[in-house]
Write a protein that holds these residues in place. Structure first.
Motif, PDB file in Angstrom:
ATOM      1  N   THR A   5      18.445  -4.120   9.345  1.00  0.00           N
ATOM      2  CA  THR A   5      19.615  -3.264   9.147  1.00  0.00           C
ATOM      3  C   THR A   5      20.542  -3.949   8.160  1.00  0.00           C
ATOM      4  O   THR A   5      20.834  -5.139   8.291  1.00  0.00           O
ATOM      5  N   ARG A  54      19.059   1.366   8.292  1.00  0.00           N
ATOM      6  CA  ARG A  54      18.050   0.677   9.097  1.00  0.00           C
ATOM      7  C   ARG A  54      16.717   0.901   8.386  1.00  0.00           C
ATOM      8  O   ARG A  54      16.247   2.024   8.253  1.00  0.00           O
ATOM      9  N   ILE A 103      17.069   4.687   7.465  1.00  0.00           N
ATOM     10  CA  ILE A 103      17.790   5.589   8.359  1.00  0.00           C
ATOM     11  C   ILE A 103      19.272   5.263   8.190  1.00  0.00           C
ATOM     12  O   ILE A 103      19.685   4.122   8.390  1.00  0.00           O
ATOM     13  N   GLY A 124      23.497   5.984   8.609  1.00  0.00           N
ATOM     14  CA  GLY A 124      24.582   6.513   9.432  1.00  0.00           C
ATOM     15  C   GLY A 124      25.825   5.685   9.207  1.00  0.00           C
ATOM     16  O   GLY A 124      25.874   4.859   8.296  1.00  0.00           O
ATOM     17  N   ASN A 172      19.398  14.639  10.704  1.00  0.00           N
ATOM     18  CA  ASN A 172      19.568  14.706  12.152  1.00  0.00           C
ATOM     19  C   ASN A 172      20.259  16.024  12.510  1.00  0.00           C
ATOM     20  O   ASN A 172      21.477  16.098  12.620  1.00  0.00           O
ATOM     21  N   ALA A 200      24.467   4.187  16.063  1.00  0.00           N
ATOM     22  CA  ALA A 200      23.294   3.479  15.546  1.00  0.00           C
ATOM     23  C   ALA A 200      21.968   4.093  15.973  1.00  0.00           C
ATOM     24  O   ALA A 200      20.932   3.789  15.392  1.00  0.00           O
ATOM     25  N   TRP A 219      22.468   8.847  14.060  1.00  0.00           N
ATOM     26  CA  TRP A 219      22.047   8.655  12.656  1.00  0.00           C
ATOM     27  C   TRP A 219      22.217   9.969  11.899  1.00  0.00           C
ATOM     28  O   TRP A 219      22.228  11.036  12.492  1.00  0.00           O
ATOM     29  N   LYS A 250      17.495  10.370   6.834  1.00  0.00           N
ATOM     30  CA  LYS A 250      16.488   9.389   6.447  1.00  0.00           C
ATOM     31  C   LYS A 250      16.244   9.549   4.956  1.00  0.00           C
ATOM     32  O   LYS A 250      16.233  10.673   4.436  1.00  0.00           O
TER      33      LYS A 250
END
Length: 121
Positions: free
Chosen positions: A3, A13, A20, A22, A76, A91, A95, A98
């Motif tokens: 991360t 991440r 990923i 966020g 998401n 986390a 999120w 991607k």
């Protein structure tokens, strides 16, 4: 799995060639209750630093920037109906999208855990 963090309080991440993305725990706490999340569309291509998403809280609207260049592969959708997931678990359940990482070397310019902790203390 690694991360990394941006100075603007996004996390990425890294899982293989996918990131990923966020906002961090620090960012969601600063924003307060998230009431709306505007996500990018799948297939959208970003350069590092482009505005990728928007979160609105009871306090303010805040842009989310792409931490690396790449193409959005998934969003998401749960956040559309339940934006508070960002507050509950930024986390994991919170999120945002991607991204297929176009240039992994861009990750080198981001902060690690220690660097981000130093930034936010």
């Amino acid at each position: 799995m690694t991360t990394k963090f941006t100075p603007d309080h996004e996390y990425i991440r890294v899982e293989g060639a996918t990131g990923i993305v966020g906002i961090t725990q620090f960012a969601q706490e600063a924003l307060g209750d998230i009431v709306f999340v505007e996500l990018p569309s799948v297939g959208k291509v970003f350069k590092k630093g482009d505005e990728a998403a928007v979160v609105e809280s009871v306090k303010a609207a805040s842009e989310i920037y792409a931490p690396v260049s790449g193409t959005v592969t998934e969003v998401n959708d749960a956040l559309t109906g339940e934006p508070g997931l960002v507050n509950q678990d930024p986390a994991a359940a919170g999120w945002m999208f991607k991204i297929a990482i176009a240039d992994a070397s861009e990750l080198d310019g981001l902060l690690d855990d220690a660097g981000y902790a130093e930034l936010t203390k």
